[in-house]
Design a protein around this motif. Structure first.
Motif, mmCIF file in Angstrom:
data_model
loop_
_atom_site.group_PDB
_atom_site.id
_atom_site.type_symbol
_atom_site.label_atom_id
_atom_site.label_comp_id
_atom_site.label_asym_id
_atom_site.label_seq_id
_atom_site.Cartn_x
_atom_site.Cartn_y
_atom_site.Cartn_z
ATOM 1 N N ASP A 1 2.363 1.677 -3.456
ATOM 2 C CA ASP A 1 1.284 2.134 -4.340
ATOM 3 C C ASP A 1 1.044 3.635 -4.149
ATOM 4 O OD1 ASP A 1 -0.975 2.044 -6.108
ATOM 5 O OD2 ASP A 1 -2.297 1.809 -4.373
ATOM 6 N N THR A 2 1.008 4.084 -2.907
ATOM 7 C CA THR A 2 0.817 5.512 -2.614
ATOM 8 C C THR A 2 1.943 6.340 -3.222
ATOM 9 O OG1 THR A 2 -0.375 5.020 -0.577
ATOM 10 C CG2 THR A 2 0.609 7.210 -0.748
ATOM 11 N N GLU B 1 0.828 -1.201 0.000
ATOM 12 C CA GLU B 1 0.000 0.000 0.000
ATOM 13 C C GLU B 1 0.868 1.260 0.000
ATOM 14 O OE1 GLU B 1 -2.646 -0.388 3.334
ATOM 15 O OE2 GLU B 1 -3.740 -2.059 2.409
ATOM 16 N N SER C 1 2.908 -4.460 -6.172
ATOM 17 C CA SER C 1 2.852 -5.880 -5.847
ATOM 18 C C SER C 1 3.954 -6.657 -6.561
ATOM 19 C CB SER C 1 1.482 -6.457 -6.233
ATOM 20 O OG SER C 1 0.459 -5.808 -5.518
ATOM 21 N N ASP D 1 -0.960 0.804 -13.777
ATOM 22 C CA ASP D 1 -1.592 0.177 -12.613
ATOM 23 C C ASP D 1 -0.569 0.175 -11.478
ATOM 24 O OD1 ASP D 1 -2.678 -1.520 -10.678
ATOM 25 O OD2 ASP D 1 -3.551 -2.876 -12.168
ATOM 26 N N THR D 2 -0.637 1.189 -10.635
ATOM 27 C CA THR D 2 0.370 1.360 -9.584
ATOM 28 C C THR D 2 0.307 0.271 -8.521
ATOM 29 O OG1 THR D 2 -1.085 2.904 -8.412
ATOM 30 C CG2 THR D 2 0.534 3.861 -9.945
ATOM 31 N N PHE D 3 -0.895 -0.223 -8.225
ATOM 32 C CA PHE D 3 -1.017 -1.291 -7.229
ATOM 33 C C PHE D 3 -0.359 -2.567 -7.740
ATOM 34 C CE2 PHE D 3 -3.125 -4.949 -5.322
ATOM 35 C CZ PHE D 3 -2.898 -4.701 -3.982
ATOM 36 N N ARG E 1 1.514 6.454 -7.015
ATOM 37 C CA ARG E 1 0.425 7.360 -7.395
ATOM 38 C C ARG E 1 0.854 8.821 -7.263
ATOM 39 N NH1 ARG E 1 -3.573 6.786 -3.956
ATOM 40 N NH2 ARG E 1 -2.825 4.981 -2.807
#
Length: 198
Positions: free
Chosen positions: A135-136, A132, A158, A152-154, A139
């Motif tokens: 991902d932040t 997370e 991952s 797709d940052t998530f 973004r």
């Protein structure tokens, strides 16, 4: 002669060493207290449970990733994207390399794993947080225009952290049992991810 270190530090040191050598399941609070040259009662003065102690070992004795991710997310554009991803991959690789021998026994004992997961939820922590956090950060870089708007940052977060975790055990069965060198591995993973994000 007793150590000059405070009891809490001695307990963390002893827990880290014992968990690293025998795993979490077999590292008893009695043995940890003995290694720290204190009583079990003293151990429980500082740590609510063995699970609490384990989480503190992970956060205070292993390479720290969360502060780096928070700092990068707060300042997108600092250094190059590839340099930042390389440092993230390097720290994550070292963290997983050191934490896997400690935590592996969790997966062999269902009750212990469930108890550990419950404590992590109560403490608001867990292995999902670095994903997370990354991902932040990605973004934030997207907002700064350094990551494609449709990326797709998530999934990217991952993939990077999954690769770092995989390195901790994937190479043990190779002919010579040697893992790829940390810095080279981190650089290559970061470069591959950056190419997909930009």
């Amino acid at each position: 002669m007793p150590s000059a270190k405070p009891a809490r530090e001695r307990i963390l040191d002893a827990a880290y060493e014992l968990m690293l050598t025998v795993g979490l399941a077999r590292a008893t609070t009695k043995e940890i207290a003995k290694g720290a040259d204190c009583s079990e009662a003293a151990l429980y003065k500082y740590f609510a449970s063995k699970e609490d102690l384990f989480i503190r070992v992970l956060s205070e004795r292993l390479p720290r990733l969360t502060p780096l991710l928070h700092g990068l997310a707060a300042e997108p554009g600092r250094a190059s994207l590839e340099e930042n991803l390389t440092e993230i991959a390097r720290r994550a690789t070292l963290f997983y390399e050191q934490s896997f021998p400690i935590a592996a026994s969790l997966y062999a004992e269902t009750r212990l794993k469930r108890r550990h997961d419950d404590v992590m939820r109560e403490m608001g922590t867990g292995p999902h947080l670095p994903i997370e956090g990354l991902d932040t950060y990605l973004r934030a870089e997207q907002g700064a225009g350094r990551v494609r708007a449709d990326a797709d940052t998530f999934a990217a977060a991952s993939l990077l952290l999954g690769a770092c975790a995989q390195r901790a055990f994937a190479y043990d069965a190779t002919r010579d049992g040697t893992r790829p060198p940390v810095d080279d591995f981190a650089r290559r993973v970061a470069r591959a991810l950056r190419v997909g994000l930009c």
